[in-house]
Design a protein around this motif. Structure first.
Motif, PDB file in Angstrom:
ATOM      1  N   VAL A  89       4.696   9.566   2.136  1.00 50.83           N
ATOM      2  CA  VAL A  89       3.326   9.046   2.255  1.00 50.83           C
ATOM      3  C   VAL A  89       2.413   9.724   1.222  1.00 50.83           C
ATOM      4  CG1 VAL A  89       1.299   8.995   3.781  1.00 50.83           C
ATOM      5  CG2 VAL A  89       3.539   8.348   4.666  1.00 50.83           C
ATOM      6  N   VAL A  90       2.588  11.037   1.062  1.00 49.17           N
ATOM      7  CA  VAL A  90       1.767  11.777   0.086  1.00 49.17           C
ATOM      8  C   VAL A  90       2.048  11.262  -1.330  1.00 49.17           C
ATOM      9  CG1 VAL A  90       1.402  14.048  -0.973  1.00 49.17           C
ATOM     10  CG2 VAL A  90       1.513  13.843   1.503  1.00 49.17           C
ATOM     11  N   ILE A  91       3.323  11.050  -1.641  1.00 49.62           N
ATOM     12  CA  ILE A  91       3.671  10.557  -2.984  1.00 49.62           C
ATOM     13  C   ILE A  91       3.078   9.160  -3.204  1.00 49.62           C
ATOM     14  CG2 ILE A  91       5.587   9.833  -4.477  1.00 49.62           C
ATOM     15  CD1 ILE A  91       7.262  12.031  -3.109  1.00 49.62           C
ATOM     16  N   LEU A  92       3.263   8.304  -2.213  1.00 48.49           N
ATOM     17  CA  LEU A  92       2.721   6.945  -2.357  1.00 48.49           C
ATOM     18  C   LEU A  92       1.199   6.986  -2.424  1.00 48.49           C
ATOM     19  CD1 LEU A  92       5.051   4.955   0.079  1.00 48.49           C
ATOM     20  CD2 LEU A  92       5.115   4.990  -2.410  1.00 48.49           C
ATOM     21  N   GLY A  93       0.608   7.857  -1.612  1.00 46.37           N
ATOM     22  CA  GLY A  93      -0.862   7.992  -1.609  1.00 46.37           C
ATOM     23  C   GLY A  93      -1.382   8.435  -2.965  1.00 46.37           C
ATOM     24  N   SER A  94      -0.632   9.323  -3.599  1.00 48.64           N
ATOM     25  CA  SER A  94      -1.083   9.822  -4.901  1.00 48.64           C
ATOM     26  C   SER A  94      -0.903   8.774  -6.002  1.00 48.64           C
ATOM     27  CB  SER A  94      -0.334  11.108  -5.260  1.00 48.64           C
ATOM     28  OG  SER A  94       1.031  10.847  -5.346  1.00 48.64           O
ATOM     29  N   MET A  95      -0.164   7.701  -5.686  1.00 47.42           N
ATOM     30  CA  MET A  95       0.045   6.650  -6.683  1.00 47.42           C
ATOM     31  C   MET A  95      -0.841   5.427  -6.446  1.00 47.42           C
ATOM     32  SD  MET A  95       4.151   7.141  -6.934  1.00 47.42           S
ATOM     33  CE  MET A  95       4.584   5.637  -7.702  1.00 47.42           C
ATOM     34  N   THR A  96      -1.670   5.478  -5.423  1.00 50.67           N
ATOM     35  CA  THR A  96      -2.512   4.298  -5.117  1.00 50.67           C
ATOM     36  C   THR A  96      -3.450   3.912  -6.266  1.00 50.67           C
ATOM     37  OG1 THR A  96      -3.927   5.783  -3.859  1.00 50.67           O
ATOM     38  CG2 THR A  96      -2.452   4.356  -2.588  1.00 50.67           C
ATOM     39  N   PRO A  97      -4.003   4.870  -7.040  1.00 48.28           N
ATOM     40  CA  PRO A  97      -4.883   4.446  -8.138  1.00 48.28           C
ATOM     41  C   PRO A  97      -4.173   3.536  -9.139  1.00 48.28           C
ATOM     42  CG  PRO A  97      -5.132   6.783  -7.758  1.00 48.28           C
ATOM     43  CD  PRO A  97      -3.978   6.327  -6.928  1.00 48.28           C
ATOM     44  N   ILE A  98      -2.855   3.698  -9.261  1.00 48.60           N
ATOM     45  CA  ILE A  98      -2.105   2.848 -10.192  1.00 48.60           C
ATOM     46  C   ILE A  98      -2.149   1.398  -9.700  1.00 48.60           C
ATOM     47  CG2 ILE A  98       0.166   2.443 -11.238  1.00 48.60           C
ATOM     48  CD1 ILE A  98       0.672   5.480 -10.860  1.00 48.60           C
ATOM     49  N   LEU A  99      -1.974   1.237  -8.397  1.00 53.08           N
ATOM     50  CA  LEU A  99      -2.037  -0.105  -7.811  1.00 53.08           C
ATOM     51  C   LEU A  99      -3.432  -0.716  -7.995  1.00 53.08           C
ATOM     52  CD1 LEU A  99      -0.078   0.270  -4.455  1.00 53.08           C
ATOM     53  CD2 LEU A  99       0.550  -1.109  -6.436  1.00 53.08           C
ATOM     54  N   MET A 100      -4.461   0.116  -7.816  1.00 49.43           N
ATOM     55  CA  MET A 100      -5.835  -0.383  -7.948  1.00 49.43           C
ATOM     56  C   MET A 100      -6.139  -0.756  -9.403  1.00 49.43           C
ATOM     57  SD  MET A 100      -6.528  -0.421  -4.881  1.00 49.43           S
ATOM     58  CE  MET A 100      -8.170  -1.067  -4.949  1.00 49.43           C
ATOM     59  N   LEU A 101      -5.536   0.028 -10.319  1.00 48.84           N
ATOM     60  CA  LEU A 101      -5.683  -0.299 -11.741  1.00 48.84           C
ATOM     61  C   LEU A 101      -5.057  -1.658 -12.030  1.00 48.84           C
ATOM     62  CD1 LEU A 101      -4.808   2.906 -13.788  1.00 48.84           C
ATOM     63  CD2 LEU A 101      -6.767   1.434 -14.163  1.00 48.84           C
ATOM     64  N   LEU A 102      -3.886  -1.866 -11.477  1.00 48.66           N
ATOM     65  CA  LEU A 102      -3.187  -3.128 -11.658  1.00 48.66           C
ATOM     66  C   LEU A 102      -4.025  -4.274 -11.102  1.00 48.66           C
ATOM     67  CD1 LEU A 102      -0.491  -4.488 -12.516  1.00 48.66           C
ATOM     68  CD2 LEU A 102       0.308  -4.136 -10.200  1.00 48.66           C
ATOM     69  N   LEU A 103      -4.608  -3.998  -9.929  1.00 49.75           N
ATOM     70  CA  LEU A 103      -5.440  -5.016  -9.295  1.00 49.75           C
ATOM     71  C   LEU A 103      -6.644  -5.341 -10.170  1.00 49.75           C
ATOM     72  CD1 LEU A 103      -5.786  -6.639  -6.623  1.00 49.75           C
ATOM     73  CD2 LEU A 103      -7.253  -4.793  -5.819  1.00 49.75           C
ATOM     74  N   SER A 104      -7.276  -4.292 -10.701  1.00 54.88           N
ATOM     75  CA  SER A 104      -8.474  -4.508 -11.531  1.00 54.88           C
ATOM     76  C   SER A 104      -8.112  -5.299 -12.795  1.00 54.88           C
ATOM     77  CB  SER A 104      -9.148  -3.187 -11.883  1.00 54.88           C
ATOM     78  OG  SER A 104      -8.647  -2.640 -13.037  1.00 54.88           O
TER      79      SER A 104
END
Lengths: 335, 311
Positions: A89-104
């Motif tokens: 969960v911590v690893i995935l949580g630390s990668m969430t900005p990448i997903l948001m970048l993709l979304l943007s």
């Protein structure tokens, strides 16, 4: 009378033995098990003539043994599935900005748009990716450190398994260094690697050119150094606490208590007395202060940067000194 | 230049405050199996801790293959150590555990796995090597420790009470391993407080008492040196008096004591000579025999003779 194979009488004897229904004199019978066929064991010793590797090979074995346990059952400790899940969960949580970048990128968010401001590459976001308090330094990084570092030495102290190393050509320096390095690598993979992935993703997703990279790389490197300091400091404090304890829970909770408690106390004192000097006892705030300077952000603290630097150096030195002294006394009989 | 002995202790003393652990011990051991005997508190553990670099001698010097183990871990490349108390990673399989330790000696992954399998097979764990150590019996765990100590083919094997708590099958297997290593010219040191245990493996012994070295050498030679002390032979037979009449005038028997009508104690100063004449005399007397024992054949009696009343 001796019966060699009588299932019925064996059952009866069991009942009598269990409930005492008979006095045992009615029928003087006994049952014996059939002897098992033995096996012939041929004991052949085969000598080993192969070369034994140098120091770095041995050290790599210690390092691997400690990192490997996170993903396999044959490492230094058995990680509970729930702990493994938390780490994921911590690893995935630390990668969430990448997903948001993709979304943007997908919604064609322009440079001033909400998604880009929140997750695009800028000083605040690069600093926040490593040193943002919520959720990273409130929930993720201290928890990650506590879970990884907590049992590193305390488990060996409790179980006496450090003797396994010291009966082999492993010096205490190598043992301590590899323990520290293995914990630091796990933290670095989660904190620094995801930070680098975030920056790389921003360049790739947005199709940024060399000018963008030239503009932002100094800030990125500043954030990277702040992350390295964070990994170093958290590992040192965590491993020092683990080395003075025989319980991984105590070590972990002490670490969380120190990181979060010192921040809370300093914050309470700040709002009460309007001074930021007490933040010097908080490892997170010292790192945040230094990090702000490294990425070129205005400081949130009134006290001089030098005091935070001195405090960080002192914290690390004290932690490593405690760690070294505890490892030096492991398995050594007191005189 | 000759190679230094595997183990050298030169006037080594170790004090724990006011308590003496080891007192002026000097020995050199190289090749074969040597049993370190002593009652609890004799100094066996202190000796092993000194050898394994866990404590520093208060006086004198300890050398393993000519190197001080306190200063350098280099000798441990040639040493396999089995501690009585050392714990293992119970969640690991024995093959994983032993191969991990092999890698701590510098083996590559494939070498370590191959060699771990060989070592585990040697201690008769070849068919359970994928089982978790936590599910092993005490004897099997002890054999895993021995496999871990043997995995890098050491020249010196140090075993601290290796048979402690083992079942008869495990004891036999471990004794075979030790004998085999000794016959291959390796140096094996093993400690025990049970003379019989050591005697089944080796005749070369070191006896410690209250931190002092009281005897060193061949067990039978040590016994023979104690000829000023009487040795007893206890015979359980059908008619003790009839049997005694055939012994009483024979050399080297110098005394006979009747414990009851069926038990006879013979006193001699030469145990081996007495045992050599015993079968013929028993046959001659025609008295049926139930058992013959040497009650002095234990460490306590031996120590009694060696240190006398100072115990």
């Amino acid at each position: 009378m001796i019966e060699s194979d009588g299932a019925a009488s064996l059952g009866e004897a069991r009942i009598e033995a269990a409930y005492g229904s008979g006095d045992g004199d009615d029928d003087s019978s006994a049952t014996v098990a059939r002897p098992m066929q033995g096996k012939i064991f041929e004991q052949i010793y085969r000598p080993w003539n192969g070369p034994l590797g140098p120091r770095w090979v041995r050290n790599y074995a210690i390092y691997r043994h400690h990192v490997y346990g996170i993903v396999s059952g044959s490492g230094h400790r058995r990680y509970h599935p729930f702990v493994r899940l938390l780490l994921l969960v911590v690893i995935l949580g630390s990668m969430t900005p990448i997903l948001m970048l993709l979304l943007s990128t997908m919604v064609s968010d322009d440079a001033t748009g909400f998604l880009n401001r929140m997750w695009g590459v800028n000083r605040y976001n690069l600093w926040g990716n490593v040193l943002g308090y919520f959720p990273r330094n409130l929930c993720m990084w201290p928890l990650l450190t506590a879970l990884v570092v907590g049992g590193l030495i305390s488990d060996d102290r409790r179980n006496g398994t450090s003797a396994i190393y010291f009966s082999r050509p492993v010096s205490r320096l190598d043992y301590a260094a590899m323990k520290w390095l293995s914990a630091a690598s796990v933290l670095a993979i989660v904190i620094l690697l995801t930070y680098m992935m975030y920056y790389s993703a921003a360049v790739v997703f947005k199709g940024e050119g060399w000018s963008f990279i030239a503009d932002t790389i100094p800030i990125f490197i500043g954030g990277l150094f702040a992350g390295i300091f964070l990994v170093f400091t958290y590992t040192s404090i965590g491993i020092a606490l683990s080395s003075i304890s025989t319980s991984r829970f105590t070590a972990s909770i002490s670490f969380l208590g120190y990181i979060l408690g010192s921040k809370l106390i300093a914050w309470l004192i700040e709002i009460q007395f309007n001074t930021t000097y007490v933040y010097m006892v908080s490892p997170y705030d010292c790192l945040a202060h230094v990090g702000q300077w490294l990425v070129g952000l205005p400081s949130n603290y009134d006290h001089p940067l030098a005091l935070s630097v001195i405090s960080l150096v002192a914290m690390n030195a004290a932690s490593l000194a405690i760690f070294a002294s505890r490892v030096a006394s492991l398995e050594v009989t007191r005189e | 230049m000759t190679n230094p002995p595997a183990v050298t202790l030169d006037h080594v003393s170790k004090w724990y405050g006011q308590v003496i652990g080891i007192n002026d011990v000097s020995i050199a051991i190289d090749g074969g199996v040597t049993g370190i005997l002593g009652m609890n508190g004799a100094g066996k553990s202190t000796l092993f801790k000194l050898l394994m670099g866990r404590i520093r001698p208060s006086k004198g010097s300890v050398r393993l293959f000519g190197t001080n183990p306190w200063d350098s871990t280099a000798p441990y490349r040639r040493i396999g150590y089995v501690s009585e108390s050392e714990r293992m990673y119970d969640w690991m399989t024995s093959i994983d555990f032993v191969s991990t330790l092999a890698r701590l000696h510098g083996m590559t992954r494939s070498e370590a796995e191959f060699r771990a399998e060989q070592a585990l097979s040697f201690v008769d764990l070849g068919d359970v090597l994928n089982k978790e150590i936590g599910k092993y019996s005490k004897g099997m765990r002890q054999r895993v420790k021995i496999a871990a100590a043997l995995v890098h083919d050491p020249d010196l094997l140090i075993l601290d009470e290796p048979l402690h708590g083992c079942d008869p099958l495990a004891r036999t297997s471990i004794m075979n391993v030790i004998r085999e290593m000794g016959s291959r010219g390796k140096t094996v040191l093993l400690s025990s407080h049970i003379l019989e245990e050591i005697e089944r493996i080796t005749e070369q012994i070191v006896i410690l008492h209250a931190g002092r070295l009281v005897a060193l050498g061949n067990l039978h030679a040590i016994r023979a040196m104690l000829d000023k002390h009487p040795h007893r032979i206890l015979i359980h037979c059908e008619d003790a008096r009839a049997l005694a009449s055939s012994f009483i005038d024979k050399q080297p028997v110098y005394g006979v004591r009747f414990l009851d009508n069926e038990r006879l104690e013979i006193m001699t100063k030469d145990l081996s000579e007495a045992h050599s004449i015993l079968p013929a005399l028993i046959l001659e007397s025609g008295v049926p025999i139930h058992s013959i024992e040497n009650p002095d054949d234990n460490l306590e009696s031996l120590l009694g003779y060696l240190v006398g009343d100072s115990r």
